[in-house]
Scaffold this motif. Structure first.
Motif, PDB file in Angstrom:
ATOM      1  N   LEU A 114       0.821  -1.201   0.000  1.00  0.00           N
ATOM      2  CA  LEU A 114       0.000   0.000   0.000  1.00  0.00           C
ATOM      3  C   LEU A 114       0.859   1.257   0.000  1.00  0.00           C
ATOM      4  N   GLY A 115       0.556   2.202  -0.883  1.00  0.00           N
ATOM      5  CA  GLY A 115       1.121   3.528  -0.799  1.00  0.00           C
ATOM      6  C   GLY A 115       0.409   4.322   0.286  1.00  0.00           C
ATOM      7  N   VAL A 116       0.924   5.507   0.602  1.00  0.00           N
ATOM      8  CA  VAL A 116       0.344   6.265   1.714  1.00  0.00           C
ATOM      9  C   VAL A 116       0.556   7.754   1.520  1.00  0.00           C
ATOM     10  N   THR A 117      -0.416   8.519   1.941  1.00  0.00           N
ATOM     11  CA  THR A 117      -0.252   9.944   2.174  1.00  0.00           C
ATOM     12  C   THR A 117      -0.655  10.215   3.609  1.00  0.00           C
ATOM     13  N   VAL A 118      -0.039  11.205   4.241  1.00  0.00           N
ATOM     14  CA  VAL A 118      -0.310  11.512   5.650  1.00  0.00           C
ATOM     15  C   VAL A 118      -1.233  12.721   5.711  1.00  0.00           C
ATOM     16  N   GLU A 119      -2.354  12.561   6.407  1.00  0.00           N
ATOM     17  CA  GLU A 119      -3.339  13.630   6.529  1.00  0.00           C
ATOM     18  C   GLU A 119      -3.408  14.107   7.978  1.00  0.00           C
ATOM     19  N   THR A 120      -3.711  15.384   8.148  1.00  0.00           N
ATOM     20  CA  THR A 120      -3.661  16.000   9.476  1.00  0.00           C
ATOM     21  C   THR A 120      -4.982  16.659   9.860  1.00  0.00           C
ATOM     22  N   GLY A 121      -6.079  16.125   9.324  1.00  0.00           N
ATOM     23  CA  GLY A 121      -7.379  16.727   9.583  1.00  0.00           C
ATOM     24  C   GLY A 121      -8.161  16.110  10.721  1.00  0.00           C
ATOM     25  N   ALA A 179       5.673  11.124   7.685  1.00  0.00           N
ATOM     26  CA  ALA A 179       5.571  10.924   6.237  1.00  0.00           C
ATOM     27  C   ALA A 179       6.899  10.477   5.647  1.00  0.00           C
ATOM     28  N   ALA A 180       7.979  11.098   6.094  1.00  0.00           N
ATOM     29  CA  ALA A 180       9.297  10.708   5.591  1.00  0.00           C
ATOM     30  C   ALA A 180       9.605   9.264   5.964  1.00  0.00           C
ATOM     31  N   ASP A 181       9.273   8.863   7.192  1.00  0.00           N
ATOM     32  CA  ASP A 181       9.559   7.499   7.641  1.00  0.00           C
ATOM     33  C   ASP A 181       8.673   6.463   6.950  1.00  0.00           C
ATOM     34  N   LEU A 182       7.480   6.891   6.523  1.00  0.00           N
ATOM     35  CA  LEU A 182       6.570   5.970   5.841  1.00  0.00           C
ATOM     36  C   LEU A 182       6.801   5.932   4.332  1.00  0.00           C
ATOM     37  N   GLY A 183       7.597   6.871   3.813  1.00  0.00           N
ATOM     38  CA  GLY A 183       7.740   6.983   2.376  1.00  0.00           C
ATOM     39  C   GLY A 183       6.489   7.537   1.720  1.00  0.00           C
ATOM     40  N   ALA A 184       5.762   8.409   2.428  1.00  0.00           N
ATOM     41  CA  ALA A 184       4.514   8.978   1.921  1.00  0.00           C
ATOM     42  C   ALA A 184       4.790   9.943   0.777  1.00  0.00           C
ATOM     43  N   HIS A 185       3.813  10.089  -0.116  1.00  0.00           N
ATOM     44  CA  HIS A 185       4.023  10.973  -1.261  1.00  0.00           C
ATOM     45  C   HIS A 185       3.669  12.420  -0.948  1.00  0.00           C
ATOM     46  N   ALA A 186       3.027  12.697   0.218  1.00  0.00           N
ATOM     47  CA  ALA A 186       2.710  14.072   0.581  1.00  0.00           C
ATOM     48  C   ALA A 186       2.219  14.117   2.020  1.00  0.00           C
ATOM     49  N   VAL A 187       2.276  15.321   2.604  1.00  0.00           N
ATOM     50  CA  VAL A 187       1.636  15.619   3.885  1.00  0.00           C
ATOM     51  C   VAL A 187       0.549  16.649   3.623  1.00  0.00           C
ATOM     52  N   HIS A 188      -0.656  16.350   4.056  1.00  0.00           N
ATOM     53  CA  HIS A 188      -1.811  17.216   3.859  1.00  0.00           C
ATOM     54  C   HIS A 188      -2.005  18.128   5.069  1.00  0.00           C
ATOM     55  N   CYS A 189      -2.470  19.359   4.819  1.00  0.00           N
ATOM     56  CA  CYS A 189      -2.875  20.242   5.907  1.00  0.00           C
ATOM     57  C   CYS A 189      -3.877  21.251   5.379  1.00  0.00           C
ATOM     58  N   PHE A 190      -4.452  22.060   6.277  1.00  0.00           N
ATOM     59  CA  PHE A 190      -5.329  23.159   5.864  1.00  0.00           C
ATOM     60  C   PHE A 190      -5.110  24.352   6.773  1.00  0.00           C
TER      61      PHE A 190
END
Length: 307
Positions: free
Chosen positions: A70-77, A114-125
């Motif tokens: 599984l790929g991953v992106t990290v979300e902060t909502g 995100a860096a440790d997971l190899g995520a393709h982005a970190v989300h924020c608002f």
């Protein structure tokens, strides 16, 4: 070799729509259903960013994601991860600098995860403009608070993908461009595009929003929605025509995850996860297999001779 212009889309599902499941169970479910990845919201039930031993727990999740493919992106909502009594509080716009610093700290933790997971982005608002705060002050606070996060994202090599959110200071694509210009167009600053939000309040149709956003697109969230109503709906319950949207997304060459965003449907999360992926695959454009051009060695039948 002739290459088709379209990029195959990669679909994920957000853990904020699977809040009643343990994280490992949620990841296994998505892998079994055939998803390509997961939008991982850091929250008290899913990789709590404030609990002890975050680095060790992150390594275990990274290993599990790798096992499941599984790929991953990290979300902060997460709604109440910082303040149990104030939804999405504190924000980057709060009057109290200590409160703003708490949100910055969460984002810095998210960048490291995100860096440790190899995520393709970190989300924020951005957050909602506090009562008594004028917009000029709010924009100044947003730019100042994001500066250290962008520095960390640069060091980590992980894009920061800001989401235009209805009702927030940064609510539209035009607002994103305002922030980008204010900050001097920093390389790690990208965009999270929520397709439902485009339907809700953008002046252009969602497919046009995708095309206009393409140069800055780092993360995509998707669900159905109606014009003027900010309510995340299962596919088919809103007004969006999805085939043109997904075709536009494939045509841009976007390579990140397109993550189903149904945070208010966790009570039936496995059901909606199971039904969302077939809908998206049916609506997505087919991507033909590239055909070798004349003269390409791979086009020559095995055992034949060439001049």
């Amino acid at each position: 070799m002739n290459r088709c212009a379209r990029t195959p889309l990669r679909f994920g599902y957000g853990t904020n729509g699977l809040a009643d499941l343990r994280l490992d169970d949620a990841l296994a479910l998505l892998a079994d259903l055939g998803y390509d990845g997961v939008g991982l919201t850091l929250d008290h039930m899913h990789l709590d960013p404030l609990a002890p031993d975050l680095a060790a727990r992150t390594r275990r999740v990274a290993h599990r994601l790798d096992e499941l493919g599984l790929g991953v992106t990290v979300e902060t909502g997460a709604r109440y991860v910082l303040d149990p009594r104030r939804k999405h509080g504190p924000s980057l716009l709060d009057a109290d600098p200590d409160d703003r610093a708490r949100r910055v700290d969460l984002l810095l933790r998210a960048v490291r995860v995100a860096a440790d997971l190899g995520a393709h982005a970190v989300h924020c608002f951005s957050g909602i403009v506090p009562d008594g705060t004028d917009e000029d002050t709010a924009w100044k606070r947003l730019a100042e608070t994001l500066a250290p996060v962008l520095d960390a994202a640069t060091t980590a090599g992980v894009p920061l993908a800001v989401e235009p959110e209805p009702g927030h200071l940064l609510a539209t694509l035009a607002d994103f461009h305002h922030l980008r210009r204010t900050l001097g167009d920093p390389e790690p600053l990208g965009l999270t595009l929520d397709i439902g939000h485009c339907q809700c309040l953008e002046p252009l149709p969602p497919a046009d929003c995708v095309r206009d956003a393409a140069p800055w697109l780092r993360h995509v969230q998707i669900e159905d929605m109606r014009r003027g109503v900010h309510e995340h709906l299962p596919f088919g319950d809103g007004e969006i025509d999805f085939p043109p949207v997904l075709a536009a997304l494939a045509d841009t060459g976007y390579q990140g995850l397109t993550v189903v965003e149904l945070p208010r449907h966790s009570h039936a999360g496995p059901h909606f996860a199971a039904h969302s992926l077939p809908f998206l695959r049916h609506a997505a454009p087919s991507v033909p297999v590239p055909v070798p051009s004349h003269g390409d060695p791979s086009a020559t039948p095995e055992g034949s001779r060439t001049p």
